[in-house]
Design a protein around this motif. Structure first.
Motif, PDB file in Angstrom:
ATOM      1  N   ASP A   1       0.814  -1.210   0.000  1.00  0.00           N
ATOM      2  CA  ASP A   1       0.000   0.000   0.000  1.00  0.00           C
ATOM      3  C   ASP A   1       0.850   1.263   0.000  1.00  0.00           C
ATOM      4  OD1 ASP A   1      -3.105  -0.349   1.012  1.00  0.00           O
ATOM      5  OD2 ASP A   1      -1.814  -2.061   1.528  1.00  0.00           O
ATOM      6  N   ILE A   2       0.372   2.257  -0.720  1.00  0.00           N
ATOM      7  CA  ILE A   2       0.889   3.587  -0.423  1.00  0.00           C
ATOM      8  C   ILE A   2      -0.299   4.471  -0.037  1.00  0.00           C
ATOM      9  CG2 ILE A   2       2.783   3.305  -2.104  1.00  0.00           C
ATOM     10  CD1 ILE A   2       1.473   5.640  -3.670  1.00  0.00           C
ATOM     11  N   TYR A   3      -0.038   5.414   0.870  1.00  0.00           N
ATOM     12  CA  TYR A   3      -1.040   6.389   1.299  1.00  0.00           C
ATOM     13  C   TYR A   3      -0.544   7.752   0.867  1.00  0.00           C
ATOM     14  CZ  TYR A   3      -3.378   2.906   4.104  1.00  0.00           C
ATOM     15  OH  TYR A   3      -4.071   1.792   4.495  1.00  0.00           O
ATOM     16  N   LEU A   4      -1.373   8.445   0.115  1.00  0.00           N
ATOM     17  CA  LEU A   4      -0.964   9.730  -0.433  1.00  0.00           C
ATOM     18  C   LEU A   4      -1.799  10.847   0.177  1.00  0.00           C
ATOM     19  CD1 LEU A   4       0.829  10.999  -2.689  1.00  0.00           C
ATOM     20  CD2 LEU A   4      -1.186  10.880  -4.150  1.00  0.00           C
ATOM     21  N   CYS A   5      -1.146  11.924   0.539  1.00  0.00           N
ATOM     22  CA  CYS A   5      -1.847  13.065   1.137  1.00  0.00           C
ATOM     23  C   CYS A   5      -2.011  14.178   0.095  1.00  0.00           C
ATOM     24  CB  CYS A   5      -1.052  13.571   2.331  1.00  0.00           C
ATOM     25  SG  CYS A   5      -1.678  15.114   2.981  1.00  0.00           S
ATOM     26  N   GLY A   6      -3.256  14.460  -0.258  1.00  0.00           N
ATOM     27  CA  GLY A   6      -3.543  15.451  -1.297  1.00  0.00           C
ATOM     28  C   GLY A   6      -3.096  16.854  -0.923  1.00  0.00           C
ATOM     29  N   ASP A   7      -3.286  17.186   0.354  1.00  0.00           N
ATOM     30  CA  ASP A   7      -2.854  18.499   0.827  1.00  0.00           C
ATOM     31  C   ASP A   7      -1.386  18.742   0.528  1.00  0.00           C
ATOM     32  OD1 ASP A   7      -5.043  19.598   1.831  1.00  0.00           O
ATOM     33  OD2 ASP A   7      -4.470  19.478   3.955  1.00  0.00           O
ATOM     34  N   LYS A   8      -0.596  17.693   0.748  1.00  0.00           N
ATOM     35  CA  LYS A   8       0.849  17.808   0.546  1.00  0.00           C
ATOM     36  C   LYS A   8       1.177  17.888  -0.943  1.00  0.00           C
ATOM     37  CE  LYS A   8       2.831  18.022   4.461  1.00  0.00           C
ATOM     38  NZ  LYS A   8       3.825  19.017   4.795  1.00  0.00           N
ATOM     39  N   VAL A   9       0.419  17.167  -1.758  1.00  0.00           N
ATOM     40  CA  VAL A   9       0.637  17.245  -3.206  1.00  0.00           C
ATOM     41  C   VAL A   9       0.491  18.708  -3.627  1.00  0.00           C
ATOM     42  CG1 VAL A   9      -0.185  16.535  -5.483  1.00  0.00           C
ATOM     43  CG2 VAL A   9      -0.270  14.914  -3.581  1.00  0.00           C
TER      44      VAL A   9
ATOM     45  N   ASN B   1       2.367  12.464  -9.443  1.00  0.00           N
ATOM     46  CA  ASN B   1       3.080  11.320 -10.025  1.00  0.00           C
ATOM     47  C   ASN B   1       4.423  11.083  -9.350  1.00  0.00           C
ATOM     48  OD1 ASN B   1       1.747  10.046 -12.579  1.00  0.00           O
ATOM     49  ND2 ASN B   1       1.252  12.212 -12.651  1.00  0.00           N
ATOM     50  N   PHE B   2       5.111  12.184  -9.018  1.00  0.00           N
ATOM     51  CA  PHE B   2       6.407  12.046  -8.351  1.00  0.00           C
ATOM     52  C   PHE B   2       6.255  11.301  -7.028  1.00  0.00           C
ATOM     53  CE2 PHE B   2       9.476  13.187  -5.189  1.00  0.00           C
ATOM     54  CZ  PHE B   2      10.686  13.093  -5.858  1.00  0.00           C
ATOM     55  N   LEU B   3       5.287  11.746  -6.237  1.00  0.00           N
ATOM     56  CA  LEU B   3       5.137  11.133  -4.908  1.00  0.00           C
ATOM     57  C   LEU B   3       4.712   9.673  -5.016  1.00  0.00           C
ATOM     58  CD1 LEU B   3       3.554  14.044  -2.853  1.00  0.00           C
ATOM     59  CD2 LEU B   3       5.862  13.110  -2.668  1.00  0.00           C
ATOM     60  N   CYS B   4       3.829   9.378  -5.953  1.00  0.00           N
ATOM     61  CA  CYS B   4       3.409   7.970  -6.110  1.00  0.00           C
ATOM     62  C   CYS B   4       4.597   7.126  -6.559  1.00  0.00           C
ATOM     63  CB  CYS B   4       2.255   7.864  -7.090  1.00  0.00           C
ATOM     64  SG  CYS B   4       0.747   8.597  -6.417  1.00  0.00           S
ATOM     65  N   CYS B   5       5.397   7.655  -7.473  1.00  0.00           N
ATOM     66  CA  CYS B   5       6.572   6.927  -7.947  1.00  0.00           C
ATOM     67  C   CYS B   5       7.533   6.694  -6.787  1.00  0.00           C
ATOM     68  CB  CYS B   5       7.240   7.743  -9.051  1.00  0.00           C
ATOM     69  SG  CYS B   5       8.707   6.975  -9.725  1.00  0.00           S
ATOM     70  N   HIS B   6       7.733   7.731  -5.993  1.00  0.00           N
ATOM     71  CA  HIS B   6       8.604   7.643  -4.813  1.00  0.00           C
ATOM     72  C   HIS B   6       8.088   6.540  -3.871  1.00  0.00           C
ATOM     73  CE1 HIS B   6      11.619   9.523  -2.191  1.00  0.00           C
ATOM     74  NE2 HIS B   6      10.804   9.237  -1.194  1.00  0.00           N
ATOM     75  N   GLY B   7       6.795   6.541  -3.643  1.00  0.00           N
ATOM     76  CA  GLY B   7       6.180   5.533  -2.768  1.00  0.00           C
ATOM     77  C   GLY B   7       6.282   4.130  -3.367  1.00  0.00           C
ATOM     78  N   PHE B   8       6.025   4.008  -4.656  1.00  0.00           N
ATOM     79  CA  PHE B   8       6.135   2.693  -5.317  1.00  0.00           C
ATOM     80  C   PHE B   8       7.544   2.141  -5.132  1.00  0.00           C
ATOM     81  CE2 PHE B   8       2.718   3.408  -8.898  1.00  0.00           C
ATOM     82  CZ  PHE B   8       1.746   3.477  -7.912  1.00  0.00           C
ATOM     83  N   LEU B   9       8.541   3.001  -5.334  1.00  0.00           N
ATOM     84  CA  LEU B   9       9.928   2.534  -5.229  1.00  0.00           C
ATOM     85  C   LEU B   9      10.243   2.091  -3.799  1.00  0.00           C
ATOM     86  CD1 LEU B   9      11.727   5.060  -7.610  1.00  0.00           C
ATOM     87  CD2 LEU B   9      11.510   2.595  -7.945  1.00  0.00           C
ATOM     88  N   HIS B  10       9.697   2.794  -2.812  1.00  0.00           N
ATOM     89  CA  HIS B  10       9.901   2.334  -1.430  1.00  0.00           C
ATOM     90  C   HIS B  10       9.305   0.941  -1.233  1.00  0.00           C
ATOM     91  CE1 HIS B  10      12.024   5.371   0.729  1.00  0.00           C
ATOM     92  NE2 HIS B  10      11.215   6.334   0.328  1.00  0.00           N
ATOM     93  N   VAL B  11       8.114   0.745  -1.780  1.00  0.00           N
ATOM     94  CA  VAL B  11       7.475  -0.577  -1.650  1.00  0.00           C
ATOM     95  C   VAL B  11       8.353  -1.646  -2.311  1.00  0.00           C
ATOM     96  CG1 VAL B  11       5.500  -1.952  -2.426  1.00  0.00           C
ATOM     97  CG2 VAL B  11       5.126   0.311  -1.446  1.00  0.00           C
ATOM     98  N   LEU B  12       9.071  -1.244  -3.366  1.00  0.00           N
ATOM     99  CA  LEU B  12       9.933  -2.202  -4.077  1.00  0.00           C
ATOM    100  C   LEU B  12      11.304  -2.346  -3.425  1.00  0.00           C
ATOM    101  CD1 LEU B  12       9.048  -1.221  -7.741  1.00  0.00           C
ATOM    102  CD2 LEU B  12       8.383  -3.308  -6.531  1.00  0.00           C
ATOM    103  N   GLY B  13      11.493  -1.686  -2.283  1.00  0.00           N
ATOM    104  CA  GLY B  13      12.735  -1.885  -1.549  1.00  0.00           C
ATOM    105  C   GLY B  13      13.855  -0.920  -1.914  1.00  0.00           C
ATOM    106  N   TYR B  14      13.503   0.256  -2.425  1.00  0.00           N
ATOM    107  CA  TYR B  14      14.500   1.306  -2.623  1.00  0.00           C
ATOM    108  C   TYR B  14      14.399   2.246  -1.437  1.00  0.00           C
ATOM    109  CZ  TYR B  14      15.075  -0.344  -7.346  1.00  0.00           C
ATOM    110  OH  TYR B  14      15.349  -1.122  -8.427  1.00  0.00           O
TER     111      TYR B  14
END
Ligand SMILES: Nc1nc2c(ncn2[C@@H]2O[C@H](COP(=O)(O)OP(=O)(O)OP(=O)(O)O)[C@@H](O)[C@H]2O)c(=O)[nH]1
Ligand SMILES: [Zn+2]
Length: 564
Positions: A153-161, A177-190
């Motif tokens: 899961d990633i949780y995204l905060c719209g206010d912060k976007v 898109n940047f934040l989701c990509c950043h979150g996806f990469l964390h989920v993938l172990g970066y």
């Protein structure tokens, strides 16, 4: 195998969604205030993002899942600031609102599963019942249970976007898109928080993924027609195909392929940036006859068939007198920590080990780093002078090699590269072949302006200057080639009296400086440039963390994003 996004939120209405998720009105208007259309468009974008992220940063995972999983999916939860704050407190003991949080379901390190895939890692999913008495072979195929691999899961905060898009001066779309990509990469172990190597890897991937999708900082906000087109795409194909082999990494590496990170360190003015530029064959790091020119680590990547070297140019280590100076020294020392090999650069004419060299050598011994002594500016002394110098250094440290060079004249560079490759460990090609620096055009423009400030102004004035690019707008010609860049830059100075000197009588001084900066930028960007420069006073900015952050001098890059 298909990429699939599960999108969740618990807002009751479009109005509540817009308010809680800080959605710009242009998006709401584009979908006629119909939340379903907006979410379909986002779903389409996130699915593309997941597809590209997996193919770029998780080739190994996709290989493990090949012929086993039907869907590889990610849950994206859209939350209010309050909801994100609660999660952040509960799971990370941090009581503040953050931009994105990641919760991986599996243990992954940089896109690779740490444990072998088990059958129970996949979850079977029954398709909806078909309402027919007799099933054709095709129906049966369709009705067979599907295997789902849910990444997390990633949780995204719209206010912060919204807030960060405004702070960084780019679109809501880019930040989303940047934040989701950043979150996806964390989920993938970066994890950029783990060290410089990890940071380079994660940020390079982010650049590459968003670049591939053409979601760039300089692009305007998503247009209404684009949003509608995305919603339509989603309805036509809600999932996207995944191929296990990433486009950029199809190359078969020889078994003895060598790679690693190499830090270029030394006192100010020894020619570190000149060497980096020489190796990269491009002008990435500004240089000047004045000490303390470089303020930040800049990387370039050198590729051969059998090796990849990632060089980091660092600010000269010196006695710091303010927070900027501390930052510069720490950047240099941090680069050593994460390096596989270190180049200690000294100036042939003044090279006897001094305080700075002793400090650097101490650091090298502590960390047991393989190092090469590089004696630069060998063109300025007679050869005999080098011998006692080499002897003096050899007493202090067990160097793997000693190489005299003249960076400015390209002398000795080939020998140096050979020595570096010799001492590097075996390793992967960390970056794709077409990725050669982490220097962005925007940052390079700011640096080229600062370089001209260093050239045209004297005494302490240039040291108190930072440059901020406030606008970077591109125009393309009929063939789609970039033909014009319109730049608006602010020169930040720490005193009102400096502002006067910068501008000069009738603005003559700043005009002269800006016009040579424009020429340099045109050379670098290979197109016509309009440059508008103004001067802003920020009292003592060099000693204020908040300004240092603003002007890009921040040890925890990610543009100061908290750990997710
Ligand atoms: N004669 C000679 N001059 C050189 C050589 N390499 C660099 N220089 C000059 O030395 C000066 C400093 O070079 P930089 O590359 O900016 O030095 P730096 O180590 O990056 O300095 P900081 O960024 O201040 O830490 C410039 O004027 C260069 O042109 C060389 O091989 N020979
Ligand atoms: Zn430099």
């Amino acid at each position: 195998m298909l990429a699939r996004i599960k999108l969740y939120h618990d807002f009751e209405s479009a109005a509540e969604f817009q308010a809680q998720f800080a959605v710009p009105d242009s998006y709401m208007a584009a979908c006629n205030y119909n939340l379903d259309i907006l979410l379909d468009a986002w779903q389409a974008a996130l699915t593309k993002l997941l597809q590209t992220t997996l193919q770029t940063g998780a080739a190994s995972l996709l290989k493990s899942l090949e012929n086993k999983a039907d869907y590889v999916e990610m849950n994206v939860n859209l939350g209010s600031a309050a909801a994100i704050r609660k999660l952040n407190k509960e799971y990370r003991q941090k009581d503040y609102v953050t931009d994105v949080l990641s919760f991986p379901h599996y243990e992954l390190k940089e896109g690779k599963l740490l444990q072998p895939l088990m059958p129970y890692d996949l979850e079977p999913e029954m398709p909806e019942e078909a309402d027919v008495a007799e099933m054709s072979a095709e129906d049966e195929e369709r009705m067979a249970p599907k295997e789902v691999f849910n990444l997390g899961d990633i949780y995204l905060c719209g206010d912060k976007v919204r807030e960060q898009a405004e702070n960084y001066g780019h679109s809501y779309w880019r930040e989303f898109n940047f934040l989701c990509c950043h979150g996806f990469l964390h989920v993938l172990g970066y994890d950029h928080e783990e060290g410089q190597r990890e940071e380079s890897l994660q940020f390079a991937l982010q650049d590459q993924i968003l670049g591939n999708l053409l979601i760039l900082r300089e692009n305007p906000e998503l247009k209404p027609a684009e949003l509608i087109a995305l919603a339509k795409e989603y309805n036509e194909s809600p999932c996207l195909p995944l191929t296990a082999v990433p486009q950029a990494q199809t190359e078969d590496l020889p078994a003895d392929f060598k790679s690693g990170f190499v830090a270029i360190v030394g006192r100010p003015n020894v020619g570190k940036s000149t060497l980096l530029n020489e190796i990269s064959g491009a002008y990435l790091a500004i240089t000047s006859a004045k000490a303390q020119t470089t303020r930040d680590n800049i990387r370039t990547i050198y590729n051969t068939k059998d090796s990849q070297i990632i060089f980091t140019d660092t600010p000269g280590v010196h006695t710091a007198s303010d927070k900027l100076g501390d930052y510069m020294n720490q950047s240099g020392l941090a680069a050593i920590k994460d390096a596989d090999a270190v180049l200690l650069l000294v100036d042939a004419a003044y090279a006897y080990p001094g305080k700075v060299e002793h400090k650097l050598l101490e650091r090298l011994s502590e960390l047991h780093k393989p190092a090469i002594l590089v004696i630069n500016k060998a063109d300025t002394v007679v050869k005999q002078k080098l011998l006692p110098l080499i002897a003096a250094y050899s007493k202090l440290y067990q160097f793997q090699a000693v190489v005299p060079i003249a960076a400015l004249k390209s002398d000795g560079i080939a020998e140096l590269l050979t020595e570096i490759i010799r001492i590097l460990p075996q390793g992967p090609r960390y970056y794709p072949l077409d990725y050669f620096t982490d220097q962005t055009e925007r940052n390079l423009c700011a640096e080229l302006i600062r370089e001209q400030v260093l050239k045209y102004y004297h005494k302490e004035l240039p040291y108190g200057v930072a440059v901020e690019i406030e606008k970077f707008a591109e125009e393309t010609d009929a063939t789609g080639e970039r033909c014009l860049v319109k730049l608006q830059a602010a020169i930040i100075t720490e005193r009102a009296s400096h502002k006067k000197m910068l501008i000069g009588k009738d603005g003559q001084a700043i005009k002269r400086m800006a016009s040579s900066a424009r020429i340099k930028i045109e050379e670098a960007l290979e197109c016509k440039v309009y440059l508008e420069v103004r001067v802003k006073v920020r009292e003592n900015w060099r000693d204020k963390s908040i300004y240092l952050n603003d002007y890009g001098y921040n040890l925890k890059k990610a543009q100061n994003r908290p750990l997710q």
